[in-house]
Design an enzyme around this catalytic site. Structure first.
Site, PDB file in Angstrom:
ATOM      1  N   GLU A   1      -4.052  -1.997   1.645  1.00 44.08           N
ATOM      2  CA  GLU A   1      -3.065  -2.025   2.868  1.00 44.08           C
ATOM      3  C   GLU A   1      -3.497  -1.746   4.234  1.00 44.08           C
ATOM      4  O   GLU A   1      -2.384  -2.204   5.074  1.00 44.08           O
ATOM      5  CB  GLU A   1      -1.622  -0.729   2.179  1.00 44.08           C
ATOM      6  CG  GLU A   1      -1.356  -0.917   0.734  1.00 44.08           C
ATOM      7  CD  GLU A   1      -0.282   0.414   0.345  1.00 44.08           C
ATOM      8  OE1 GLU A   1       0.255  -0.197  -0.732  1.00 44.08           O
ATOM      9  OE2 GLU A   1      -0.453   1.761   0.682  1.00 44.08           O
TER      10      GLU A   1
ATOM     11  N   GLY B   1       1.035   4.330  -4.341  1.00 46.48           N
ATOM     12  CA  GLY B   1       0.423   3.599  -5.614  1.00 46.48           C
ATOM     13  C   GLY B   1      -1.177   3.266  -5.855  1.00 46.48           C
ATOM     14  O   GLY B   1      -1.169   1.928  -6.161  1.00 46.48           O
TER      15      GLY B   1
ATOM     16  N   SER C   1       7.508  -0.178  -5.346  1.00 42.21           N
ATOM     17  CA  SER C   1       9.007  -0.510  -5.320  1.00 42.21           C
ATOM     18  C   SER C   1       9.863  -0.978  -4.350  1.00 42.21           C
ATOM     19  O   SER C   1      10.636  -2.282  -4.876  1.00 42.21           O
ATOM     20  CB  SER C   1       9.836   0.664  -6.403  1.00 42.21           C
ATOM     21  OG  SER C   1      10.117   1.846  -5.573  1.00 42.21           O
ATOM     22  N   THR C   2       9.793  -0.958  -3.193  1.00 38.31           N
ATOM     23  CA  THR C   2      10.682  -0.889  -2.134  1.00 38.31           C
ATOM     24  C   THR C   2      10.279  -2.620  -1.693  1.00 38.31           C
ATOM     25  O   THR C   2      10.479  -3.387  -1.561  1.00 38.31           O
ATOM     26  CB  THR C   2      10.488  -0.051  -0.977  1.00 38.31           C
ATOM     27  OG1 THR C   2      10.466   1.475  -1.378  1.00 38.31           O
ATOM     28  CG2 THR C   2      11.309  -0.273   0.147  1.00 38.31           C
TER      29      THR C   2
ATOM     30  N   ASP D   1       5.932  -3.574   4.229  1.00 42.12           N
ATOM     31  CA  ASP D   1       5.371  -2.439   3.066  1.00 42.12           C
ATOM     32  C   ASP D   1       5.765  -1.027   3.376  1.00 42.12           C
ATOM     33  O   ASP D   1       6.483  -0.568   4.298  1.00 42.12           O
ATOM     34  CB  ASP D   1       4.163  -2.169   3.704  1.00 42.12           C
ATOM     35  CG  ASP D   1       3.325  -1.227   2.232  1.00 42.12           C
ATOM     36  OD1 ASP D   1       3.768  -1.412   1.474  1.00 42.12           O
ATOM     37  OD2 ASP D   1       1.722  -0.823   2.589  1.00 42.12           O
ATOM     38  N   GLY D   2       6.185  -0.512   2.271  1.00 45.51           N
ATOM     39  CA  GLY D   2       6.489   1.189   2.727  1.00 45.51           C
ATOM     40  C   GLY D   2       6.262   2.342   2.529  1.00 45.51           C
ATOM     41  O   GLY D   2       4.917   2.185   3.516  1.00 45.51           O
ATOM     42  N   ALA D   3       6.087   3.014   1.844  1.00 46.63           N
ATOM     43  CA  ALA D   3       5.710   4.360   2.588  1.00 46.63           C
ATOM     44  C   ALA D   3       6.169   5.871   1.752  1.00 46.63           C
ATOM     45  O   ALA D   3       7.204   5.820   1.231  1.00 46.63           O
ATOM     46  CB  ALA D   3       5.569   4.941   4.327  1.00 46.63           C
ATOM     47  N   ASP D   4       5.414   6.891   1.514  1.00 45.22           N
ATOM     48  CA  ASP D   4       4.741   7.732   0.964  1.00 45.22           C
ATOM     49  C   ASP D   4       6.198   9.242   2.026  1.00 45.22           C
ATOM     50  O   ASP D   4       6.709  10.252   0.899  1.00 45.22           O
ATOM     51  CB  ASP D   4       3.743   8.510   0.314  1.00 45.22           C
ATOM     52  CG  ASP D   4       3.452   6.850  -0.292  1.00 45.22           C
ATOM     53  OD1 ASP D   4       4.238   7.083  -1.636  1.00 45.22           O
ATOM     54  OD2 ASP D   4       2.370   6.864  -1.181  1.00 45.22           O
TER      55      ASP D   4
ATOM     56  N   GLY E   1      -0.075   5.672   0.283  1.00 41.28           N
ATOM     57  CA  GLY E   1      -1.562   5.477  -0.926  1.00 41.28           C
ATOM     58  C   GLY E   1      -0.308   5.972  -3.044  1.00 41.28           C
ATOM     59  O   GLY E   1      -1.318   6.299  -3.158  1.00 41.28           O
TER      60      GLY E   1
HETATM   61  O1  LIG Z   1       1.510   2.996  -0.229  1.00 37.06           O
HETATM   62  C1  LIG Z   1       2.279   2.241  -1.135  1.00 37.06           C
HETATM   63  C2  LIG Z   1       0.849   2.116  -2.087  1.00 37.06           C
HETATM   64  O2  LIG Z   1       0.052   2.232  -2.171  1.00 37.06           O
HETATM   65  C3  LIG Z   1       3.529   2.205  -1.094  1.00 37.06           C
HETATM   66  O3  LIG Z   1       3.717   1.962  -0.134  1.00 37.06           O
HETATM   67  C4  LIG Z   1       4.040   3.771  -1.530  1.00 37.06           C
HETATM   68  O4  LIG Z   1       3.849   4.404  -2.451  1.00 37.06           O
HETATM   69  C5  LIG Z   1       6.266   3.562  -1.229  1.00 37.06           C
HETATM   70  O5  LIG Z   1       6.329   2.827  -2.579  1.00 37.06           O
HETATM   71  P1  LIG Z   1       7.651   3.063  -2.937  1.00 37.06           P
HETATM   72  O6  LIG Z   1       8.287   2.185  -2.063  1.00 37.06           O
HETATM   73  O7  LIG Z   1       7.688   2.787  -4.403  1.00 37.06           O
HETATM   74  O8  LIG Z   1       8.540   4.268  -2.327  1.00 37.06           O
END
Ligand SMILES: O=C(CO)[C@H](O)[C@H](O)COP(=O)(O)O
Length: 218
Positions: free
Chosen positions: A103, A97, A30-31, A81-84, A95
């Site tokens: 990635e 998503g 989403s980010t 890219d984003g991160a959890d 991961g």
């Molecule tokens: O690793 C990822 C997908 O595999 C995303 O970067 C991670 O889940 C962050 O997602 P979001 O931006 O929706 O919070």
């Protein structure tokens, strides 16, 4: 300010790292979707993108941004890219998503990893977010038993098949004190494709959306 507004601010801030006439590495989530919206506003100034998921590819193409196969590209100046979760050493869990393997591959090719998050993703110690592990389907139970030996509680992410045709085990209750060591240990289990620890290749720049604006860490 909502969490999504903080994600949006971080996503748009990443635009400043995109080089003219370059091919941009694009992550998933989403980010990143906000970053793709931002990227579309300068699409005439870039050559295109390499994408880490079918979802991001579809969004990039819908906005008129050419998407290249990674095998036809020998250089990416940035991967966004984003991160959890991300810790102060720029190690990440990714991961959520289920796109972790692609990635990690695209990130490996890029000169710089630009991580975009909202402030809920910053942690001191990784592991509160369950660590995703992509696994070859026939190895699922074996890998789960090996992950228990490493101290985790793996849970099969039901109904999810990755873009590579594999399954995901989410590993709960890991307190990750040595991310690089654990990244290697899990990847050494036969049947594991990769795991969501991005420590050996962490972020180079972190952009955090906060109620006080976007904060940059390098
Ligand atoms: O690793 C990822 C997908 O595999 C995303 O970067 C991670 O889940 C962050 O997602 P979001 O931006 O929706 O919070």
């Amino acid at each position: 300010m909502t969490q999504d507004e903080m994600k949006k601010a971080a996503g748009w801030a990443a635009l400043q790292y995109v080089e003219r006439d370059s091919i941009v590495g694009v992550g998933t989530g989403s980010t990143v979707n906000h970053f793709i919206d931002a990227l579309a506003t300068i699409k005439a100034d870039i050559e295109g993108a390499v994408s880490s998921s079918e979802a991001s590819t579809a969004k990039l193409k819908a906005l008129g941004i050419p998407v290249y196969d990674l095998n036809s590209v020998d250089k990416l100046s940035v991967y966004v890219d984003g991160a959890d979760e991300i810790n102060p050493h720029m190690d990440m869990i990714k991961g959520g998503g289920a796109a972790l393997t692609r990635e990690k591959i695209v990130a490996a090719v890029a000169d710089k990893f630009i991580c975009i998050v909202d402030n809920t993703k910053q942690v001191d110690i990784l592991g509160n977010f369950p660590l995703p592990v992509e696994v070859i389907p026939m190895a699922r139970s074996y890998v789960a038993r090996e992950l228990v030996k490493l101290g985790g509680d793996p849970v099969y992410r039901e109904g999810v098949v990755t873009d590579n045709g594999n399954v995901i085990l989410d590993v709960y209750n890991l307190k990750i004190m040595e991310p690089k060591v654990l990244e290697d240990k899990i990847n050494a289990i036969v049947g594991v494709v990769t795991n969501g620890l991005f420590a050996k290749r962490g972020a180079d720049v972190l952009l955090v959306g906060t109620p006080d604006g976007v904060k940059t860490f390098k």
